[in-house]
Design a protein around this motif. Structure first.
Motif, PDB file in Angstrom:
ATOM      1  N   PHE A  52      -7.036  10.582   3.796  1.00 27.11           N
ATOM      2  CA  PHE A  52      -7.748  10.598   2.528  1.00 27.11           C
ATOM      3  C   PHE A  52      -6.773  10.697   1.360  1.00 27.11           C
ATOM      4  O   PHE A  52      -6.856   9.949   0.377  1.00 27.11           O
ATOM      5  N   PHE A  53      -5.841  11.614   1.480  1.00 25.92           N
ATOM      6  CA  PHE A  53      -4.831  11.837   0.447  1.00 25.92           C
ATOM      7  C   PHE A  53      -3.960  10.599   0.234  1.00 25.92           C
ATOM      8  O   PHE A  53      -3.757  10.142  -0.893  1.00 25.92           O
ATOM      9  N   ALA A  54      -3.451  10.019   1.332  1.00 29.21           N
ATOM     10  CA  ALA A  54      -2.559   8.866   1.219  1.00 29.21           C
ATOM     11  C   ALA A  54      -3.272   7.641   0.671  1.00 29.21           C
ATOM     12  O   ALA A  54      -2.660   6.797   0.002  1.00 29.21           O
ATOM     13  N   THR A  55      -4.580   7.535   0.933  1.00 28.87           N
ATOM     14  CA  THR A  55      -5.358   6.417   0.402  1.00 28.87           C
ATOM     15  C   THR A  55      -5.467   6.482  -1.112  1.00 28.87           C
ATOM     16  O   THR A  55      -5.398   5.462  -1.807  1.00 28.87           O
ATOM     17  N   LEU A  56      -5.642   7.684  -1.650  1.00 26.60           N
ATOM     18  CA  LEU A  56      -5.867   7.851  -3.090  1.00 26.60           C
ATOM     19  C   LEU A  56      -4.572   7.844  -3.906  1.00 26.60           C
ATOM     20  O   LEU A  56      -4.594   7.574  -5.105  1.00 26.60           O
ATOM     21  N   ILE A  57      -3.442   8.166  -3.261  1.00 28.31           N
ATOM     22  CA  ILE A  57      -2.164   8.172  -3.980  1.00 28.31           C
ATOM     23  C   ILE A  57      -1.467   6.844  -3.722  1.00 28.31           C
ATOM     24  O   ILE A  57      -1.124   6.527  -2.585  1.00 28.31           O
ATOM     25  N   SER A  58      -1.271   6.059  -4.767  1.00 26.22           N
ATOM     26  CA  SER A  58      -0.650   4.739  -4.610  1.00 26.22           C
ATOM     27  C   SER A  58       0.653   4.674  -5.400  1.00 26.22           C
ATOM     28  O   SER A  58       1.050   5.635  -6.069  1.00 26.22           O
ATOM     29  N   SER A  59       1.303   3.524  -5.327  1.00 24.32           N
ATOM     30  CA  SER A  59       2.544   3.334  -6.080  1.00 24.32           C
ATOM     31  C   SER A  59       2.293   3.410  -7.587  1.00 24.32           C
ATOM     32  O   SER A  59       3.207   3.717  -8.354  1.00 24.32           O
ATOM     33  N   ILE A  60       1.069   3.128  -8.012  1.00 22.86           N
ATOM     34  CA  ILE A  60       0.725   3.267  -9.431  1.00 22.86           C
ATOM     35  C   ILE A  60       0.888   4.725  -9.858  1.00 22.86           C
ATOM     36  O   ILE A  60       1.394   5.021 -10.950  1.00 22.86           O
ATOM     37  N   THR A  61       0.485   5.650  -8.988  1.00 18.97           N
ATOM     38  CA  THR A  61       0.621   7.076  -9.288  1.00 18.97           C
ATOM     39  C   THR A  61       2.078   7.454  -9.500  1.00 18.97           C
ATOM     40  O   THR A  61       2.407   8.236 -10.398  1.00 18.97           O
TER      41      THR A  61
END
Length: 526
Positions: A52-61
């Motif tokens: 869940f965490f890795a899905t929501l945190i992207s390179s944009i972050t």
């Protein structure tokens, strides 16, 4: 740094190798759509939390959050606070509700409530919205890696994209989840190492940095004035509520994670833990951006002319300051952020394509046929994502600005649609389509007349509020117009009550009563 040191290369190569190995290991289990799309509903809650965490945190972050706090304050963090409010509001009801009402797609619920048209529309909105961001995520990841290493931008896009496609295609959601566990751990390690080294390097020590930042209001969350024409705290909270509400009620990447857990309790624990991991990470990235600003203020070091925007300062700091080994680890974390987001989107797009469209077109198709089609969707969408990222790299991100605007129009109203479906016993097919059309008209007008690069200038009739308010108002329009328009059409069948909150609460109450009665009867016979 343009000739990356061998230790850094080794770290990156090791990360890529482990990711590929996980995909290969999981490939042997992908013999059904249930395995491929929901990991046979057997994922432990702690792994679900990392996924869940890795899905929501992207390179944009990794780029946008430090850039935002470097240039200003922590105002962009405010929407993230609403994740806690939304979880408390919907978590204990929506998570178990979805697990018992749908099979593999969130949009199956809208179809059962309002007919196949609502299912197809909401699935299309999700697909267009996520597809519009996937290419940009890969491009931004590759651009940052290119600026740090000098590696060919197109080659980085191709390698990162192809490896993600391969492990997602072969290993299904199970491979996505277990790579996201690895990727989540790498992201946490990379963030803490970077933050620790930044504090160690700070002229005058951490105390001087925090004092300077406080003096310049760098930790401010924004104005508390109730002014909807600016990005005040209230505007950002409104935006954050509807953004998170739509994520938790109408986003396949989130709902799919409810479905893959072993039990309702595990699903709730995994969602809560994953969401609560995101908030400190967003805050840490904000802190990194603020500390980078403090570093250049305290050191007096001038930035070169090519660092001409706040989003470029943090990558430049990494290029020039970070020691051997740390660079490779941070780039592995950056790869992890981009690849985890892309892999999750690819598997979800495949699930939506099979469950919401292919099954409707080919109801006689076997499970094996559906699995083959799902893998083809992963491959085609993955290649298209690489192509979009290359187009952006060659033509600039403005080349897709029109597409982003159109996609933002078509993805509007899904949270409002869920509110009507779940909370209103009177809402019906005619009403919700009236609300959706009203939302599309409003969103189209507001999107094309808002901002510095507006496509149409209507003078006094331009949308006057910040762009983030477009989605907020659009959701409200769907709810208000859809509800009152429902009175113009025949009421839904009484059986539809079971698909609302009220019917669900009645069902749970009945189940608890039966359990109590059963226990009492058992005690009596004993």
């Amino acid at each position: 740094m343009h000739n990356l040191r061998w230790i850094d290369l080794l770290v990156i190569a090791l990360y890529m190798g482990v990711v590929a190995w996980i995909g290969w290991r999981c490939s042997r289990k992908q013999t059904s759509t249930e395995n491929y799309f929901v990991a046979k509903r057997s994922v432990p809650h702690w792994a679900m939390a990392f996924s869940f965490f890795a899905t929501l945190i992207s390179s944009i972050t990794f780029v946008a959050y430090p850039g935002s706090s470097y240039a200003g304050s922590w105002n962009e963090l405010v929407p993230g606070f609403m994740v806690i409010g939304v979880l408390l509001l919907v978590g204990f009801v929506v998570v178990p509700f979805y697990r018992h009402v749908v099979g593999m797609s969130a949009y199956e619920y809208f179809g059962r409530r309002f007919g196949y048209g609502a299912r197809a529309y909401s699935a299309l909105g999700f697909s267009i919205g996520h597809f519009s961001k996937m290419g940009f995520v890969v491009y931004l990841l590759s651009l940052t890696i290119n600026s740090m290493t000098g590696w060919n931008l197109i080659a980085v896009i191709a390698v990162a994209g192809c490896i993600t496609i391969v492990y997602t295609l072969l290993g299904g959601l199970e491979a996505v989840v277990w790579t996201e566990v690895l990727q989540g751990i790498i992201m946490w390690v990379g963030i803490f190492l970077c933050l620790g080294y930044l504090l160690f390097l700070m002229p005058g020590g951490p105390g001087a940095a925090f004092h300077l930042a406080a003096e310049n209001h760098k930790f401010s969350l924004g104005s508390w004035d109730f002014d909807l024409s600016k990005k005040t705290v209230w505007v950002m909270l409104l935006y954050g509520f509807f953004w998170n509400f739509q994520k938790y009620t109408g986003d396949q990447t989130i709902v799919q994670r409810y479905l893959m857990a072993r039990s309702d309790k595990d699903a709730l624990k995994g969602v809560a833990a994953g969401a609560l991991m995101c908030l400190p990470v967003w805050a840490l990235f904000m802190l990194i951006g603020t500390l980078v600003w403090c570093y250049y203020q305290l050191s007096g070091e001038a930035l070169p002319s090519f660092v001409n925007g706040p989003d470029k300062v943090f990558p430049h700091f990494l290029i020039t300051k970070i020691p051997v080994g740390f660079a490779g680890l941070f780039m592995a974390a950056l790869f992890a952020a981009g690849m985890s987001s892309l892999a999750s989107d690819l598997n979800c797009l495949s699930a939506v394509g099979v469950e919401d469209y292919y099954r409707k077109l080919r109801p006689q198709a076997t499970d094996r046929d559906q699995l083959v089609v799902g893998k083809w969707i992963v491959a085609v969408c993955g290649v298209a994502t690489i192509a979009i990222a290359i187009i952006i790299a060659l033509a600039g991100d403005r080349a897709l600005s029109l597409y982003f605007r159109i996609s933002s129009i078509l993805t509007g109203g899904i949270a409002g649609l869920f509110i009507l479906a779940f909370l209103s016993r009177r809402a019906n097919k005619g009403g919700i389509w009236t609300g959706i059309i009203a939302c599309l008209v409003f969103t189209g007008w507001a999107t094309f007349t808002n901002g510095k690069e507006q496509l149409f200038d209507l003078g006094d009739y331009n949308f006057p509020l910040p762009g983030i308010m477009i989605g907020v108002i659009g959701q409200v329009i769907v709810v208000v117009v859809g509800y009152f328009a429902s009175f113009l059409f025949l009421p839904p069948e009484p059986a539809m009550r079971e698909l609302t909150l009220w019917g669900w609460l009645d069902k749970r109450k009945k189940q608890r009563t039966e359990q109590v009665d059963g226990s009492a009867a058992w005690d009596h016979t004993s």
